[in-house]
Design an enzyme around this catalytic site. Structure first.
Site: not given
Ligand code: ADP
Length: 487
Positions: A259, A293
């Site tokens: 990720e 993110c």
């Protein structure tokens, strides 16, 4: 809560490794990014200690796997209970060590609790009994799932409890033993989390904490032939590096669940509601000091509303409070460390030459100590100015004309990243039409781009943003498992 966190000023916590239930020594200081004060100590775990952790973990993984999904789930539910009971303490550590605001800290503990309960349920549902598959009459076909072996979980500092817990608990739920490596900036919250996991009943031989920088412990951690899989959250660059290392090592072919970063864009067309857009942009770009993110980096505004929207946005930016993350009125805490601050300052310097500054934080309001970076908004003409992820409270605005919408979509996909995407529009059907064409894992329509909800709105991207499957989604656990059939 604010009182508890304030009272924790001056506390120190352990950030030492824990191998086979024994905490190692810790000689390196961990700093509070808001003050520069020492909040604990950590160390680069030695290669011998890491080897030992692998050996013990491998030996005990089978018993953990044989325990079955139901029994493991009961222990993971207990982890969730303990996290809830220790909420205030956990928030205090997150706030002091990672510089996260109280609101961020609370959400983070809740998310960690959700991960525990969600993966516990996944273990009950998929890892307790074999699935019977249809076969010819008289034949029985069964498919069962089991752990792969020893999983390495490598996590970042920006959600130092939630992401750490999500990875570790998923690997454990699926029947793996785990070596967990937190970010070097946030070992203390990971240390406390592992203590609570052990207290809940996860065997000390099955879950080990190995601390240190990637440079110091990456090699012994990834080259070991016992590594059966890696869950990683961090930069795209590091993910690629890990992938190469895994491909080259001795031992089995193993999965990497990565990720990584994003270059997240929101499109706002002329039909959007400006007040709502401004609220949502502020949250998406500046919450958690832009250190998510998922944070918004590029705001594409249709030209006819751009001047008005930018004026409103500037007004909202004036209101943002930069400061001590342990105070409730603070909107934006510090960035994580000197390195992160340096990168942002360099970017601001570059943007001052290549872009038009729309909002610059009043530097006289910046706290004296700590690694603080005030919010910035600039206007750029071209996405290509941003080659790398900018990780902080920095928003880039691009104007587009109605007839350029197709081109904007093409350029968004051309970044190669594919994490979050936002759209503000009241044109019927536009959201679906764009959704089908945008390569992004999480698309948000007429709202902010914040908040992945475990089990409801699972999180994860594609392309340079990661491999999937989504954390907190129905397919995540499977990637941690081996499949076996019996016919
Ligand atoms: P960030 O930019 O978020 O700090 P990194 O990818 O550098 O992203 O860090 C994410 C996690 O990966 C951290 O736990 C870090 O220590 C770890 N890491 C960095 N480099 C390596 C490496 N070469 N091998 C293993 N882990 C690494």
């Amino acid at each position: 809560l604010q009182q508890v966190v304030s009272a924790s000023a001056g506390n120190t916590w352990s950030g030492a490794p824990i191998v086979n239930g024994v905490a190692g020594t810790a000689d390196l200081p961990v700093l509070n990014p808001a003050t520069g004060e020492v909040v604990g100590h950590t160390t680069d775990t030695s290669p011998e200690m890491i080897d030992n952790a692998f050996a013990v973990a491998a030996e005990h993984q089978r018993a953990w796997n044989r325990l079955g999904g139901n029994a493991r789930a009961n222990i993971l539910d207990k982890v969730a209970d303990l996290y809830e009971q220790h909420m205030n303490e956990l928030v205090a550590i997150i706030c002091r060590e990672a510089g996260r605001t109280l609101n961020d800290g609370i959400s983070e503990v809740r998310e960690a609790v959700d991960f525990c309960r969600y993966y516990a349920n996944g273990a009950r549902k998929h890892f307790s009994e074999a699935t019977v598959l249809p076969g010819p009459t008289g034949e029985s076909n069964e498919l069962s799932l089991c752990g792969r072996g020893v999983f390495v979980c490598i996590s970042p500092w920006n959600f130092p409890l939630a992401i750490f817990t999500g990875q570790v608990v998923a690997a454990l739920a699926a029947g793996n033993a785990v070596l967990a490596k937190p970010a070097e900036q946030t070992p203390c919250i990971a240390h406390r989390a592992v203590q609570l996991m052990h207290e809940a009943g996860i065997p000390q031989q099955v879950l080990h904490l190995v601390t240190g920088t990637g440079a110091a412990i990456g090699k012994p951690l990834l080259d070991n032939p016992r590594v059966a899989g890696v869950a990683f959250t961090g930069s795209t660059e590091t993910a690629k590096h890990i992938n190469m290392q895994l491909a080259a090592k001795d031992g089995p072919i193993v999965p990497l669940i990565a990720e990584t970063g994003g270059q997240n864009v929101m499109i706002v067309d002329s039909t959007a509601l400006p007040e709502q857009v401004v609220d949502d942009v502020i949250n998406s770009a500046f919450l958690s000091a832009g250190q998510r993110c998922s944070a918004l980096r590029i705001l594409c505004v249709q030209d006819v509303i751009a001047d008005n929207l930018i004026a409103m946005l500037k007004g909202a930016c004036e209101e943002l409070v930069l400061g001590d993350p342990s105070q409730l009125e603070t909107d934006i805490g510090p960035v994580i460390d000197e390195k992160a601050l340096g990168l942002l300052e360099n970017h601001r310097e570059r943007m001052s030459m290549e872009a038009k500054t729309l909002f610059a934080f009043d530097e006289s309001k910046r706290p004296q100590n700590g690694t603080f970076f005030g919010p910035q908004v600039v206007e750029i003409s071209d996405f290509n100015l941003l080659k790398r992820e900018v990780f902080g409270p920095f928003l880039h605005v691009v104007r587009f004309k109605a007839e350029e919408l197709e081109d904007v979509i093409r350029r968004i996909n051309a970044t190669g990243y594919g994490l979050t995407f936002g759209l503000h529009s009241r044109i019927e059907g536009r959201a679906n039409a764009i959704f089908k064409r945008i390569d992004a894992g999480n698309c948000y329509v007429n709202r902010d781009m914040v908040g992945a909800v475990v089990g409801v709105n699972p999180f994860g991207g594609m392309g340079l943003s990661g491999t999937g499957p989504k954390a907190g989604g129905p397919h995540y656990l499977f990637r941690f498992a081996n499949e076996k059939t019996k016919t």
